[in-house]
Scaffold this active site. Structure first.
Site, PDB file in Angstrom:
ATOM      1  N   TYR A   1      10.983  11.461 -28.826  1.00 43.39           N
ATOM      2  CA  TYR A   1      10.868  12.809 -28.252  1.00 43.39           C
ATOM      3  C   TYR A   1       9.438  13.038 -27.735  1.00 43.39           C
ATOM      4  O   TYR A   1       9.247  13.546 -26.620  1.00 43.39           O
ATOM      5  CB  TYR A   1      11.249  13.848 -29.324  1.00 43.39           C
ATOM      6  CG  TYR A   1      10.929  15.265 -28.932  1.00 43.39           C
ATOM      7  CD1 TYR A   1      11.695  15.946 -27.990  1.00 43.39           C
ATOM      8  CD2 TYR A   1       9.832  15.933 -29.492  1.00 43.39           C
ATOM      9  CE1 TYR A   1      11.376  17.254 -27.613  1.00 43.39           C
ATOM     10  CE2 TYR A   1       9.513  17.230 -29.126  1.00 43.39           C
ATOM     11  CZ  TYR A   1      10.288  17.883 -28.187  1.00 43.39           C
ATOM     12  OH  TYR A   1       9.969  19.170 -27.809  1.00 43.39           O
TER      13      TYR A   1
ATOM     14  N   LYS B   1      13.652  17.699 -21.290  1.00 40.01           N
ATOM     15  CA  LYS B   1      14.827  18.107 -22.078  1.00 40.01           C
ATOM     16  C   LYS B   1      16.089  18.145 -21.214  1.00 40.01           C
ATOM     17  O   LYS B   1      17.180  17.822 -21.662  1.00 40.01           O
ATOM     18  CB  LYS B   1      14.583  19.477 -22.722  1.00 40.01           C
ATOM     19  CG  LYS B   1      13.488  19.413 -23.784  1.00 40.01           C
ATOM     20  CD  LYS B   1      13.123  20.759 -24.350  1.00 40.01           C
ATOM     21  CE  LYS B   1      12.253  20.564 -25.580  1.00 40.01           C
ATOM     22  NZ  LYS B   1      11.043  21.289 -25.654  1.00 40.01           N
TER      23      LYS B   1
ATOM     24  N   SER C   1       8.569  19.712 -21.508  1.00 37.83           N
ATOM     25  CA  SER C   1       9.941  20.158 -21.773  1.00 37.83           C
ATOM     26  C   SER C   1      10.917  19.950 -20.630  1.00 37.83           C
ATOM     27  O   SER C   1      12.126  20.087 -20.833  1.00 37.83           O
ATOM     28  CB  SER C   1       9.939  21.640 -22.094  1.00 37.83           C
ATOM     29  OG  SER C   1       9.781  21.790 -23.457  1.00 37.83           O
TER      30      SER C   1
ATOM     31  N   VAL D   1       5.267  22.798 -20.790  1.00 34.74           N
ATOM     32  CA  VAL D   1       3.927  23.307 -21.083  1.00 34.74           C
ATOM     33  C   VAL D   1       2.813  22.476 -20.432  1.00 34.74           C
ATOM     34  O   VAL D   1       1.649  22.826 -20.532  1.00 34.74           O
ATOM     35  CB  VAL D   1       3.672  23.455 -22.612  1.00 34.74           C
ATOM     36  CG1 VAL D   1       4.593  24.488 -23.218  1.00 34.74           C
ATOM     37  CG2 VAL D   1       3.774  22.130 -23.326  1.00 34.74           C
TER      38      VAL D   1
ATOM     39  N   TYR E   1      12.644  29.078 -21.566  1.00 34.10           N
ATOM     40  CA  TYR E   1      12.327  29.550 -22.916  1.00 34.10           C
ATOM     41  C   TYR E   1      12.856  30.983 -23.100  1.00 34.10           C
ATOM     42  O   TYR E   1      13.910  31.320 -22.591  1.00 34.10           O
ATOM     43  CB  TYR E   1      10.820  29.483 -23.211  1.00 34.10           C
ATOM     44  CG  TYR E   1      10.157  28.188 -22.826  1.00 34.10           C
ATOM     45  CD1 TYR E   1      10.668  26.971 -23.237  1.00 34.10           C
ATOM     46  CD2 TYR E   1       9.011  28.183 -22.052  1.00 34.10           C
ATOM     47  CE1 TYR E   1      10.048  25.778 -22.898  1.00 34.10           C
ATOM     48  CE2 TYR E   1       8.385  26.998 -21.709  1.00 34.10           C
ATOM     49  CZ  TYR E   1       8.908  25.810 -22.131  1.00 34.10           C
ATOM     50  OH  TYR E   1       8.304  24.641 -21.784  1.00 34.10           O
TER      51      TYR E   1
END
Ligand code: DON
Length: 320
Positions: free
Chosen positions: A196, A74, A71, A266, A248
């Site tokens: 992705y 992102k 992530s 993660v 998160y």
């Protein structure tokens, strides 16, 4: 380097060595296993790395060990979307709300018809949809080139993790098709998902993350090559969403207790950015139930407290 800077560097390094020793025995948490290939890591790997905006570097533990960025990608892709399309077009599709829900929550904003949070899966998939290119190969190249700008080398994609994400990514597929039904993403959904999954499967080290952090903290200027990797004004937006949405559903607690713009993945990495000062990165694959690295959280909490690194700390040092 001046004697004073060298003394600070040594002081910080000493603290990192101490934290590494203290937390290397902490066995709490488990590596991510919802994607089968992610479970295949050595849970005891542990690294703490940092780089200043002047390019000074420290590293303790497994700083050259590769793991998937997950992530943390992102944040980089968000920067690319802002750079390519501008803030208004990005904001039409994806908001900037710290949603406080799980990273894979199936949640869209009904009032604005947007994915609310760019740092969790829905928002990130909508951002990946904006990667330009006529074919999937061209779009993968655009994504690779982005990493190359930060890392100074062609990134390697872990093909086993990529395939495993693709095979098990049905929840992401559901999110993406829901966004298609609402007109938030284009109809090349499988291609976008593949991209992705690829962006999440890029291999990095803790040193790489510290370098990326230092670049963003340096208003987009690479500390070693002096290249403008990402536009100056874009780093402001990247740092803002990192502070409010980067961890998160732990983002609020993190902003309060640590106060360092950051993004976790993660794969076990946490990337922290101290604007005007540098980047800090940790790697340890044991995760808490939210998906953040357990040892990483402890290290950041302690570094922030010990060195007054909270963004709003009145004694925040080292900004010169
Ligand atoms: O399952 C996914 O979407 C991951 N490849 C991304 C994982 C991650 O680090 C948590 N997501 N926000």
């Amino acid at each position: 380097m001046s004697d004073e800077r060298e003394a600070r560097r040594a002081w910080f390094e000493q603290a990192c060595v101490g934290l590494h020793d203290r937390y290397a025995t902490l066995q709490e948490g488990e590596p991510a296993s919802y994607i089968p290939e992610l479970a295949d890591v050595d849970p005891d790997r542990f690294a703490i790395a940092a780089m200043t905006v002047q390019g000074e570097r420290i590293g303790v533990g497994d700083c050259d060990h590769e793991f998937t960025i997950q992530s943390i990608s992102k944040l980089l892709l968000y920067g690319l979307a802002l750079e390519t399309h501008g803030r208004d077009r990005v904001l039409e599709r994806v908001g900037v709300a710290p949603t406080g829900d799980a990273f894979n929550a199936i949640e869209l904003d009904d009032a604005t018809n947007r994915a609310p949070n760019p740092m969790v899966n829905a928002g990130a998939i909508a951002i990946t949809d904006m990667v330009a290119g006529a074919s999937v190969d061209e779009r993968v190249e655009t994504m690779r080139a982005l990493y190359e700008r930060y890392l100074g080398r062609t990134p390697t994609i872990d093909r086993d993790v990529w395939a495993s994400e693709r095979e098990t990514g049905n929840r992401n597929r559901a999110i993406a098709y829901l966004m298609l039904s609402r007109g938030i993403v284009d109809d090349r959904v499988e291609e976008t998902l593949d991209l992705y999954f690829a962006q999440c499967s890029v291999l990095v080290t803790a040193h790489d993350l510290a370098l990326i952090g230092a670049t963003i903290a340096n208003h987009g200027v690479h500390p070693v090559t002096a290249e403008q990797v990402v536009p100056r004004e874009v780093t402001r937006d990247m740092l803002t969403v990192a502070l409010t949405c980067g961890m998160y559903d732990y983002a609020g607690e993190w902003a309060f207790s640590v106060g360092i713009p950051a993004k976790s993945g993660v794969g076990g990495g946490i990337l922290g950015m101290l604007p005007g000062v540098g980047g800090i990165a940790t790697f340890s694959p044991r995760l808490d139930p939210i998906g953040n690295s357990v040892r990483g959280l402890r290290v950041f909490e302690e570094l922030s407290r010990h060195f007054d690194l909270h963004l709003f700390d009145p004694d925040r040092p080292w900004t010169r």
